[in-house]
Design a protein around this motif. Structure first.
Motif, short mmCIF file in Angstrom:
data_model
loop_
_atom_site.label_atom_id
_atom_site.label_comp_id
_atom_site.label_asym_id
_atom_site.label_seq_id
_atom_site.Cartn_x
_atom_site.Cartn_y
_atom_site.Cartn_z
N SER A 140 -15.52 -5.62 0.60
CA SER A 140 -14.54 -6.49 -0.02
C SER A 140 -13.98 -7.49 1.00
N THR A 141 -13.96 -8.75 0.61
CA THR A 141 -13.34 -9.78 1.44
C THR A 141 -11.96 -10.16 0.90
N LEU A 142 -11.72 -9.86 -0.39
CA LEU A 142 -10.43 -10.13 -1.01
C LEU A 142 -10.32 -9.29 -2.27
N GLN A 181 -12.49 3.62 1.36
CA GLN A 181 -11.47 2.91 2.15
C GLN A 181 -11.47 3.50 3.56
N VAL A 182 -11.79 2.67 4.54
CA VAL A 182 -11.80 3.09 5.94
C VAL A 182 -11.07 2.05 6.78
N ALA A 203 -15.77 2.84 11.58
CA ALA A 203 -15.42 4.00 10.77
C ALA A 203 -16.35 4.12 9.56
N TYR A 204 -16.73 2.98 8.98
CA TYR A 204 -17.67 3.02 7.85
C TYR A 204 -19.03 3.55 8.32
N HIS A 205 -19.51 3.07 9.48
CA HIS A 205 -20.80 3.53 9.99
C HIS A 205 -20.80 5.04 10.24
N LEU A 232 -10.71 -1.53 5.46
CA LEU A 232 -11.97 -2.06 4.96
C LEU A 232 -12.32 -1.30 3.70
N THR A 233 -12.57 -2.03 2.63
CA THR A 233 -12.98 -1.41 1.37
C THR A 233 -14.47 -1.66 1.17
#
Length: 153
Positions: free
Chosen positions: A140-142, A111-112, A117-119, A65-66
């Motif tokens: 980011s979705t793409l 970047q997680v 992990a972001y939370h 996940l970005t």
């Protein structure tokens, strides 16, 4: 440091493929291998070449996940900005940190593995800091373009 045409050709080739052998690089830039090696070492010593790394495709390693995160501080004094930069410098998930103007004080690229992990990172880095006024996150979705190359004039 003044860069001549040979330096620029070397830099352009190394930005495409830093794993080139010295002989292959020398052939591509039309120089002798000893001259090419001497130039590359000088570019490293002068700090023009900051690092040589492998750029990984995170999505092929595992979940990814970005997040692009805007941070606004309560107090923007230089020492308070430096404190924030030192805080995020020790966090491996923070890939990039920029001081920006106008608007927020910082923009981070993070970047997680996933949203939990972001939370956890957001709580550790942002929620517990008294000088952070606002956090605005975009996910980011793409990724349609990613480039590390710098134009060499």
């Amino acid at each position: 440091m003044l860069l001549d045409d040979l330096d620029k050709r070397i830099l352009q080739q190394l930005q495409q493929d830093a794993a080139l052998t010295n002989h292959a690089l020398a052939a591509l830039v039309h120089a002798s291998p000893p001259t090419c090696l001497r130039r590359v070492n000088r570019l490293i010593d002068e700090g023009v070449i900051a690092r040589q790394v492998a750029i990984l495709a995170a999505e092929k390693i595992g979940p990814s996940l970005t997040a692009i995160v805007e941070i606004t501080l309560d107090h923007q004094a230089s020492e308070r900005q430096t404190e924030f930069e030192q805080l995020v410098a020790h966090e491996s998930a923070v890939q990039q940190c920029y001081r920006v103007s106008p608007g927020p004080d910082f923009v981070l690229v993070i970047q997680v593995a996933d949203m939990p992990a972001y939370h956890a990172l957001a709580h550790r880095l942002f929620a517990t800091q008294s000088n952070i006024r606002n956090v605005r996150s975009f996910f980011s979705t793409l990724r349609s373009k990613f480039e590390t190359r710098v134009d060499v004039p």
